[in-house]
Design an enzyme around this catalytic site. Structure first.
Site, short mmCIF file in Angstrom:
data_model
loop_
_atom_site.label_atom_id
_atom_site.label_comp_id
_atom_site.label_asym_id
_atom_site.label_seq_id
_atom_site.Cartn_x
_atom_site.Cartn_y
_atom_site.Cartn_z
N GLU A 175 -2.12 64.68 70.50
CA GLU A 175 -1.32 63.77 70.16
C GLU A 175 -0.08 63.79 71.28
O GLU A 175 0.76 64.52 70.85
CB GLU A 175 -0.74 63.72 68.76
CG GLU A 175 0.34 62.47 68.57
CD GLU A 175 0.97 62.42 66.96
OE1 GLU A 175 1.42 61.49 66.96
OE2 GLU A 175 0.52 63.37 66.42
N LYS A 212 -4.58 60.86 69.66
CA LYS A 212 -3.53 59.99 69.05
C LYS A 212 -2.51 59.58 69.71
O LYS A 212 -1.82 60.51 70.50
CB LYS A 212 -3.06 60.71 67.75
CG LYS A 212 -2.15 59.70 66.95
CD LYS A 212 -1.86 60.63 65.34
CE LYS A 212 -0.81 59.73 64.79
NZ LYS A 212 -0.61 60.15 63.39
#
Length: 296
Positions: A175, A212
């Site tokens: 992420e 993400k």
């Protein structure tokens, strides 16, 4: 690795619920939920209250595998129980794939980015994740400016840690968030995509990751990442957008699904009746699911 979970994450319809607020962000999460700081006397009581909140969310009728593919947990949540089962087992038994947040927060901003703080106990955490039947992990960095060298450093760090996670037969969610208020967000996303692709192309056939990412400024800017053979799934964070705005932006991106936290639970409150709480949960789940599967 749980092959049923892998297949579900690769091809299932739905979204990921992010319930991984950590120690530092817990007081605000509880306050937003209607539990002020004077409602608990110490850190242990604080974590008891946040587990009560998460338990109420995960046991709500709307928190169902028909629309929720997976859930990202905080470390303490992994070690606690819901209805007599460890949280990951409770989720798995209900068809929802469990993930664990493993990062220790963000370092100070430098050169337009925030790297992850060192994860000194990573191996110990990953061993416990295996014992608790966790499927994958999540770790977050933040990009504020389109600085190519700094973004490269962010992605290098993420993939270095991801490779350690893969050794434990867990799927890492990488992420590197681009701050939605950052200078030249689209440029940062272009640099980020290119750096991620370099690393993806170096992975072996038995190394698979998830990503993400912030919802891109330009629709479908991450399609090449979504279609990459080493990527199980690309999910999007809401990043400070309202639920409505995040959902509208998400709908413009083919193959991108949600992994929302605040946008999922924003309308929930400790003082709601079960009927009010479940109605709010159902509305949020339905809206986010729709944005994840029905594209413009």
């Amino acid at each position: 690795m749980n092959t049923t979970h892998f297949e579900r994450m690769k091809n299932g319809n739905g979204f990921i619920a992010a319930l991984d607020q950590s120690g530092g962000s817990t007081p605000k999460a509880l306050a937003d939920y209607g539990v002020p700081e004077d409602a608990y006397a110490n850190e242990d009581e604080m974590f008891d209250r946040v587990h009560e909140m998460r338990t109420r969310i995960m046991t709500a009728p709307a928190f169902d595998s028909d629309k929720i593919l997976g859930t990202i947990l905080f470390e303490q949540t992994m070690d606690r129980e819901i209805e007599g089962k460890y949280t990951a087992d409770y989720l798995s038994d209900n068809g929802i794939v469990p993930f664990l947040k493993v990062d220790k927060g963000l370092a100070e901003k430098e050169n337009g980015v925030q790297l992850m703080k060192p994860i000194h106990d990573l191996d110990e955490t990953l061993k416990r994740a295996n014992e608790r039947n966790i499927f994958g992990t999540k770790m977050r960095s933040v990009i504020h400016e389109p600085n190519p060298e700094a973004i490269k450093e962010v992605v290098d760090q993420q993939f270095d840690v991801a490779k350690r996670i893969l050794e434990y037969d867990l799927i890492p969610i990488i992420e590197p968030e681009v701050d939605i208020h950052s200078t030249d967000k689209e440029k940062s996303e272009e640099i980020l995509k290119d750096e991620i692709l370099k690393h993806l192309n170096e992975l072996s056939e038995d190394q698979n990751v998830m990503l993400k990412l912030s919802i891109p400024t330009r629709a479908n800017a991450f399609k090449e990442l979504i279609d990459h053979p080493r990527v199980v799934r690309v999910v999007a964070l809401s990043g400070g957008y309202s639920r409505e705005e995040a959902n509208e932006k998400l709908k413009e991106n083919e193959g991108l699904i949600a992994s929302f936290s605040r946008a999922l639970i924003a309308d929930l409150n400790a003082n709601q009746t079960d009927e009010e709480f479940n109605k709010s949960m159902n509305l949020a789940v339905d809206k986010i699911y729709d944005a994840s599967v029905n594209k413009k």
